[in-house]
Design a protein around this motif. Structure first.
Motif, PDB file in Angstrom:
ATOM      1  N   LEU A  96       0.779  -1.218   0.021  1.00  0.00           N
ATOM      2  CA  LEU A  96       0.035  -0.142   0.001  1.00  0.00           C
ATOM      3  C   LEU A  96       1.067   1.058   0.195  1.00  0.00           C
ATOM      4  O   LEU A  96       0.447   2.183  -0.734  1.00  0.00           O
ATOM      5  CB  LEU A  96      -0.966  -0.060   1.200  1.00  0.00           C
ATOM      6  CG  LEU A  96      -2.253  -0.653   0.937  1.00  0.00           C
ATOM      7  CD1 LEU A  96      -2.882  -0.779   2.403  1.00  0.00           C
ATOM      8  CD2 LEU A  96      -2.980  -0.370  -0.061  1.00  0.00           C
ATOM      9  N   GLY A  97       1.924   1.481   0.707  1.00  0.00           N
ATOM     10  CA  GLY A  97       2.856   2.549   0.758  1.00  0.00           C
ATOM     11  C   GLY A  97       3.814   2.825  -0.398  1.00  0.00           C
ATOM     12  O   GLY A  97       4.440   3.718  -0.405  1.00  0.00           O
ATOM     13  N   ALA A  98       3.715   1.792  -1.211  1.00  0.00           N
ATOM     14  CA  ALA A  98       4.670   1.785  -1.988  1.00  0.00           C
ATOM     15  C   ALA A  98       4.431   2.806  -3.097  1.00  0.00           C
ATOM     16  O   ALA A  98       3.602   3.360  -3.458  1.00  0.00           O
ATOM     17  CB  ALA A  98       4.916   0.243  -3.107  1.00  0.00           C
ATOM     18  N   GLU A  99       5.628   3.206  -3.980  1.00  0.00           N
ATOM     19  CA  GLU A  99       5.724   4.294  -4.713  1.00  0.00           C
ATOM     20  C   GLU A  99       4.935   4.128  -5.975  1.00  0.00           C
ATOM     21  O   GLU A  99       4.067   5.000  -6.740  1.00  0.00           O
ATOM     22  CB  GLU A  99       7.139   5.000  -5.121  1.00  0.00           C
ATOM     23  CG  GLU A  99       7.108   6.329  -5.804  1.00  0.00           C
ATOM     24  CD  GLU A  99       6.410   7.412  -5.035  1.00  0.00           C
ATOM     25  OE1 GLU A  99       5.949   8.602  -5.827  1.00  0.00           O
ATOM     26  OE2 GLU A  99       6.468   7.536  -3.930  1.00  0.00           O
ATOM     27  N   GLY A 100       5.053   2.881  -6.554  1.00  0.00           N
ATOM     28  CA  GLY A 100       4.448   2.548  -7.748  1.00  0.00           C
ATOM     29  C   GLY A 100       3.120   1.678  -7.664  1.00  0.00           C
ATOM     30  O   GLY A 100       3.047   1.122  -6.301  1.00  0.00           O
ATOM     31  N   GLY A 101       2.530   1.395  -8.617  1.00  0.00           N
ATOM     32  CA  GLY A 101       1.446   0.365  -8.376  1.00  0.00           C
ATOM     33  C   GLY A 101      -0.049   1.118  -8.144  1.00  0.00           C
ATOM     34  O   GLY A 101      -0.970   0.373  -8.012  1.00  0.00           O
ATOM     35  N   ARG A 102      -0.098   2.277  -7.600  1.00  0.00           N
ATOM     36  CA  ARG A 102      -1.244   2.883  -7.199  1.00  0.00           C
ATOM     37  C   ARG A 102      -2.390   3.209  -8.253  1.00  0.00           C
ATOM     38  O   ARG A 102      -3.494   2.959  -8.042  1.00  0.00           O
ATOM     39  CB  ARG A 102      -0.894   4.253  -6.452  1.00  0.00           C
ATOM     40  CG  ARG A 102      -0.186   4.266  -5.190  1.00  0.00           C
ATOM     41  CD  ARG A 102      -0.299   5.421  -4.690  1.00  0.00           C
ATOM     42  NE  ARG A 102       1.108   6.076  -5.118  1.00  0.00           N
ATOM     43  CZ  ARG A 102       1.778   6.970  -4.611  1.00  0.00           C
ATOM     44  NH1 ARG A 102       1.516   7.751  -3.541  1.00  0.00           N
ATOM     45  NH2 ARG A 102       2.903   7.467  -5.410  1.00  0.00           N
ATOM     46  N   GLY A 103      -1.862   3.347  -9.409  1.00  0.00           N
ATOM     47  CA  GLY A 103      -2.908   3.492 -10.697  1.00  0.00           C
ATOM     48  C   GLY A 103      -3.537   2.142 -11.075  1.00  0.00           C
ATOM     49  O   GLY A 103      -4.844   2.315 -11.194  1.00  0.00           O
ATOM     50  N   LEU A 104      -2.990   1.371 -10.792  1.00  0.00           N
ATOM     51  CA  LEU A 104      -3.705  -0.032 -10.899  1.00  0.00           C
ATOM     52  C   LEU A 104      -4.407  -0.358 -10.050  1.00  0.00           C
ATOM     53  O   LEU A 104      -5.723  -1.247  -9.951  1.00  0.00           O
ATOM     54  CB  LEU A 104      -2.508  -1.324 -11.144  1.00  0.00           C
ATOM     55  CG  LEU A 104      -1.936  -1.128 -12.757  1.00  0.00           C
ATOM     56  CD1 LEU A 104      -0.779  -2.141 -12.957  1.00  0.00           C
ATOM     57  CD2 LEU A 104      -2.837  -1.066 -13.907  1.00  0.00           C
ATOM     58  N   ARG A 105      -4.235  -0.086  -8.663  1.00  0.00           N
ATOM     59  CA  ARG A 105      -5.074  -0.065  -7.447  1.00  0.00           C
ATOM     60  C   ARG A 105      -6.368   0.516  -7.844  1.00  0.00           C
ATOM     61  O   ARG A 105      -7.605   0.222  -7.385  1.00  0.00           O
ATOM     62  CB  ARG A 105      -4.544   0.303  -6.233  1.00  0.00           C
ATOM     63  CG  ARG A 105      -3.515  -0.784  -5.707  1.00  0.00           C
ATOM     64  CD  ARG A 105      -2.858  -0.446  -4.452  1.00  0.00           C
ATOM     65  NE  ARG A 105      -1.975  -1.443  -3.958  1.00  0.00           N
ATOM     66  CZ  ARG A 105      -2.612  -2.415  -3.137  1.00  0.00           C
ATOM     67  NH1 ARG A 105      -4.051  -2.803  -3.054  1.00  0.00           N
ATOM     68  NH2 ARG A 105      -1.695  -3.225  -2.885  1.00  0.00           N
TER      69      ARG A 105
END
Length: 142
Positions: A96-105
């Motif tokens: 959850l706190g990672a810099e990447g991957g939020r868009g796909l979430r």
């Protein structure tokens, strides 16, 4: 022989260069298509998610991308984004706190269905790219 499509189905395809402005062009195209077809209730989600697909294509590839909007007969809208990076991301593996991957979430959160697969054959028998897609709307959605 000709085929007949129901009047409420349509499709738009957009080819995008590897350019940081591509996400903006995609958002403008989505807005024009959905507004023109009376699908304003889907606009916010589709504009956001399509922008995420195009932004990821720009950030993670060196080549062009494409975006396709398809209105299906049952009221759903399918959006596909294609690029030259063959790895299909696995959003749930991103903390959850990672810099990447939020868009796909966001795609997981706002889309009714989504997925992806590799396509074509590139050098050394590897995939030439991938297609990520999502669907929103339809009967019972909302």
């Amino acid at each position: 022989m000709s085929t007949v499509s129901p009047p409420d189905t349509w499709a738009y395809a957009l080819r995008l260069p590897h350019d940081p402005r591509a996400a903006r062009v995609a958002r403008m195209t989505v807005r024009a298509a959905l507004t023109g077809h009376g699908k304003g209730e889907l606009l916010d989600a589709v504009e956001l998610l399509a922008s995420e697909l195009v932004t990821n294509a720009y950030l993670h590839t060196d080549g062009p991308a494409s975006l396709r909007l398809t209105a299906l007969a049952d009221g759903r809208l399918r959006v596909g984004g294609r690029d030259s990076q063959p790895q299909v991301p696995v959003p749930l593996r991103t903390p959850l706190g990672a810099e990447g991957g939020r868009g796909l979430r966001l795609v997981q959160e706002y889309a009714d269905a989504w997925g992806g697969w590799t396509w074509g054959e590139g050098a050394l028998g590897r995939s030439a790219g991938k297609l990520l897609w999502f669907e929103v709307g339809g009967k019972g959605a909302g």
